[in-house]
Design a protein around this motif. Structure first.
Motif, PDB file in Angstrom:
ATOM      1  N   LEU A 220       0.826  -1.215   0.000  1.00  0.00           N
ATOM      2  CA  LEU A 220       0.000   0.000   0.000  1.00  0.00           C
ATOM      3  C   LEU A 220       0.858   1.262   0.000  1.00  0.00           C
ATOM      4  O   LEU A 220       0.419   2.325   0.441  1.00  0.00           O
ATOM      5  CB  LEU A 220      -0.925  -0.007   1.227  1.00  0.00           C
ATOM      6  CG  LEU A 220      -1.883  -1.195   1.337  1.00  0.00           C
ATOM      7  CD1 LEU A 220      -2.742  -1.066   2.590  1.00  0.00           C
ATOM      8  CD2 LEU A 220      -2.765  -1.308   0.104  1.00  0.00           C
TER       9      LEU A 220
ATOM     10  N   ASP B 173       1.702   3.112  -2.427  1.00  0.00           N
ATOM     11  CA  ASP B 173       1.134   4.164  -3.274  1.00  0.00           C
ATOM     12  C   ASP B 173       0.122   5.011  -2.516  1.00  0.00           C
ATOM     13  O   ASP B 173      -0.181   6.138  -2.917  1.00  0.00           O
ATOM     14  CB  ASP B 173       0.465   3.552  -4.512  1.00  0.00           C
ATOM     15  CG  ASP B 173       1.477   3.017  -5.518  1.00  0.00           C
ATOM     16  OD1 ASP B 173       2.668   3.367  -5.388  1.00  0.00           O
ATOM     17  OD2 ASP B 173       1.083   2.248  -6.409  1.00  0.00           O
ATOM     18  N   ASP B 174      -0.416   4.452  -1.428  1.00  0.00           N
ATOM     19  CA  ASP B 174      -1.367   5.196  -0.600  1.00  0.00           C
ATOM     20  C   ASP B 174      -0.679   5.866   0.581  1.00  0.00           C
ATOM     21  O   ASP B 174      -1.342   6.409   1.470  1.00  0.00           O
ATOM     22  CB  ASP B 174      -2.467   4.260  -0.089  1.00  0.00           C
ATOM     23  CG  ASP B 174      -3.299   3.680  -1.219  1.00  0.00           C
ATOM     24  OD1 ASP B 174      -3.515   4.398  -2.212  1.00  0.00           O
ATOM     25  OD2 ASP B 174      -3.728   2.513  -1.120  1.00  0.00           O
TER      26      ASP B 174
END
Length: 236
Positions: free
Chosen positions: A130, A132-133
């Motif tokens: 995750l 990219d978040d």
């Protein structure tokens, strides 16, 4: 001479008819085995569906460590165990269990009668990336595979991710995200006959201006007073 006749004895073994009962054809305990004979034998306990099948579940949750918020789709894994009871249709007795599908009693131990229907493994699951978040590495890089038995309990696994840090913006102080208020230096020095008067620093510009005006008026009053005193001396 008389002939001796031999008698032949035949032994007949009468066997009651039996029926296999599994999760695909469960019965209702207490109900007649033969509907046309309501006073005849009834289905025994252990022939209902709940007694013949069980599903064991592992649930994997992906959560924000600080808030508990779900950050990725939940994973659910199941293993199902079934067993087949052998019932005497004449007496209504549960004789045992069939474990190999031949319709005969293989065991009378109900705990040993369970057979996995779709494999006996919860497979390995890799935790999602995750980044990219804004999230860092998960608390578990993967959830390992597990061999599930009929006695295994349901399981819940929580995988945690650190909350993304909030980037600071221009004009902010610290990490609070609240713009800082610039400090105004309101210190003012007024010279009056060699005497310096210094006002304290405050954040109120209006009060500072009033203070400055007061000092100026005081200085003017002093000058006028000196001027008046000098004039009186000249008059004398």
């Amino acid at each position: 001479m008389m002939k001796t006749e031999r008698l032949r004895v035949m032994k007949l073994h009468l066997v009651h008819k039996t029926v296999p009962i599994g999760p695909d054809n469960p019965e209702t305990p207490g109900q007649p085995i033969h509907p046309d004979d309501p006073d005849g034998p009834t289905w025994p306990a252990g022939t209902d569906k709940a007694s013949l099948t069980k599903t064991i579940t592992r649930t994997i949750n992906y959560l924000d460590k600080s808030t508990g918020k779900v950050v990725s789709k939940q994973v659910t894994q199941t293993v199902t165990y079934n067993r087949t009871a052998i019932v005497d249709e004449v007496t209504g007795a549960l004789l045992g269990y069939d474990t190999n599908g031949d319709g005969n009693v293989d065991t009378t131990n109900e705990d040993a009668a369970w057979v996995a229907a779709n494999g006996d493994q919860w497979s390995l699951v890799t935790s999602p990336d995750l980044s990219d978040d804004g999230y860092g590495s998960p608390s578990l890089a993967q959830v390992d595979s597990v061999t599930v038995t009929a006695d295994t309990a349901d399981s819940v696994v929580n995988v945690y991710y650190d909350t993304p840090s909030t980037p600071s913006t221009s004009g902010t102080s610290g990490t609070s995200g609240t713009p800082s208020t610039p400090l105004v230096n309101t210190s003012t020095t007024v010279t009056n006959g060699g005497i310096n008067g210094k006002l304290p620093q405050t954040g109120d510009e209006k009060n500072t201006n009033l203070s400055i005006m007061g000092v100026i008026l005081l200085a003017l009053s002093s000058v006028l007073a000196l001027f008046g005193l000098g004039k009186r001396r000249e008059t004398k």
